[in-house]
Motif scaffolding. Structure first.
Motif, PDB file in Angstrom:
ATOM      1  N   GLN A 195       1.293  15.524  97.981  1.00  0.00           N
ATOM      2  CA  GLN A 195       2.598  15.326  97.352  1.00  0.00           C
ATOM      3  C   GLN A 195       3.415  16.581  97.604  1.00  0.00           C
ATOM      4  N   THR A 196       4.714  16.467  97.622  1.00  0.00           N
ATOM      5  CA  THR A 196       5.558  17.622  97.968  1.00  0.00           C
ATOM      6  C   THR A 196       5.341  18.811  97.033  1.00  0.00           C
ATOM      7  N   ILE A 197       4.992  18.583  95.776  1.00  0.00           N
ATOM      8  CA  ILE A 197       4.796  19.723  94.861  1.00  0.00           C
ATOM      9  C   ILE A 197       3.611  20.596  95.284  1.00  0.00           C
ATOM     10  N   PHE A 198       2.679  20.029  96.055  1.00  0.00           N
ATOM     11  CA  PHE A 198       1.536  20.800  96.551  1.00  0.00           C
ATOM     12  C   PHE A 198       1.825  21.400  97.928  1.00  0.00           C
ATOM     13  N   GLY A 199       2.938  21.013  98.523  1.00  0.00           N
ATOM     14  CA  GLY A 199       3.293  21.513  99.852  1.00  0.00           C
ATOM     15  C   GLY A 199       2.415  20.941 100.955  1.00  0.00           C
ATOM     16  N   ASN A 200       1.806  19.781 100.711  1.00  0.00           N
ATOM     17  CA  ASN A 200       0.886  19.219 101.700  1.00  0.00           C
ATOM     18  C   ASN A 200       1.209  17.762 102.070  1.00  0.00           C
ATOM     19  N   THR A 208      12.402   4.232  83.271  1.00  0.00           N
ATOM     20  CA  THR A 208      11.685   4.634  84.474  1.00  0.00           C
ATOM     21  C   THR A 208      12.213   5.986  84.952  1.00  0.00           C
ATOM     22  N   LEU A 209      11.297   6.897  85.208  1.00  0.00           N
ATOM     23  CA  LEU A 209      11.637   8.237  85.677  1.00  0.00           C
ATOM     24  C   LEU A 209      11.785   8.233  87.204  1.00  0.00           C
ATOM     25  N   PRO A 210      12.343   9.305  87.779  1.00  0.00           N
ATOM     26  CA  PRO A 210      12.452   9.373  89.240  1.00  0.00           C
ATOM     27  C   PRO A 210      11.088   9.151  89.900  1.00  0.00           C
ATOM     28  N   GLN A 211      11.088   8.365  90.977  1.00  0.00           N
ATOM     29  CA  GLN A 211       9.847   7.991  91.643  1.00  0.00           C
ATOM     30  C   GLN A 211       9.699   8.704  92.979  1.00  0.00           C
ATOM     31  N   VAL A 212       8.456   9.087  93.283  1.00  0.00           N
ATOM     32  CA  VAL A 212       8.149   9.789  94.526  1.00  0.00           C
ATOM     33  C   VAL A 212       6.859   9.221  95.124  1.00  0.00           C
ATOM     34  N   PRO A 213       6.693   9.366  96.448  1.00  0.00           N
ATOM     35  CA  PRO A 213       5.435   8.933  97.067  1.00  0.00           C
ATOM     36  C   PRO A 213       4.327   9.952  96.825  1.00  0.00           C
ATOM     37  N   LEU A 214       3.106   9.460  96.835  1.00  0.00           N
ATOM     38  CA  LEU A 214       1.914  10.291  96.647  1.00  0.00           C
ATOM     39  C   LEU A 214       0.786   9.634  97.421  1.00  0.00           C
TER      40      LEU A 214
END
Length: 157
Positions: free
Chosen positions: A149-154, A28-34
């Motif tokens: 998601q944080t990668i989109f800055g939104n 399992t890779l690091p998990q993030v909210p979306l």
């Protein structure tokens, strides 16, 4: 001759190690909210982040199940044409092709397990999100919906 034999043995061991590495699912890779903003309201997911080329190559291969609000986010860091396949993937998946601004460009629904057919983005995207097959239709996801998601800055705080 001895050097050649040593090289061949070393190459064989490296090849065996690499082959063994791709014969099963990755940890399992690091998990993030979306969050995906839909006409029905927000759809919340917890997704694994595949950011390296080796993580992206392996993706969800060999996984036997995926929770309804789980998935894997493939972040390529910049927009470009992308294409996926389902080789060694045992479960059907919906693939969401997402632009750098977080907008869904395309949804490839219910990708067929074990298929080597190419599934293209058809336009430049930064990210691909894989979720359980049929889940996009259940949630009413459509091109134009916004992924937060944080990668989109939104991502809301």
């Amino acid at each position: 001759m001895r050097a050649v034999l040593t090289f061949l043995i070393a190459f064989g061991l490296i090849s065996c190690a690499f082959a063994a590495e791709i014969l099963g699912p990755q940890p399992t890779l690091p998990q993030v909210p979306l969050i995906i903003e839909t006409a029905k309201g927000p759809a919340r997911f917890t997704v694994e982040m595949a950011t390296t080329s080796s993580e992206q190559e392996r993706g969800l291969m060999f996984r036997k199940e995926l929770a309804p609000n789980a998935g894997m986010l493939f972040d390529f860091g910049r927009e470009g044409m992308q294409a996926f396949w389902m080789k060694n993937t045992l479960i059907p998946l919906d693939m969401l092709f997402i632009k750098a601004n977080g907008t869904i460009a395309r949804i490839a629904a219910n990708a067929k397990p074990l298929s080597e057919d190419s599934i293209p983005s058809y336009e430049p995207v930064r990210v691909v999100l894989e979720i359980p097959g049929g889940r996009a239709a259940q949630l009413g996801l459509k091109p134009g919906d916004v992924v937060r998601q944080t990668i989109f800055g939104n991502m809301p705080r």
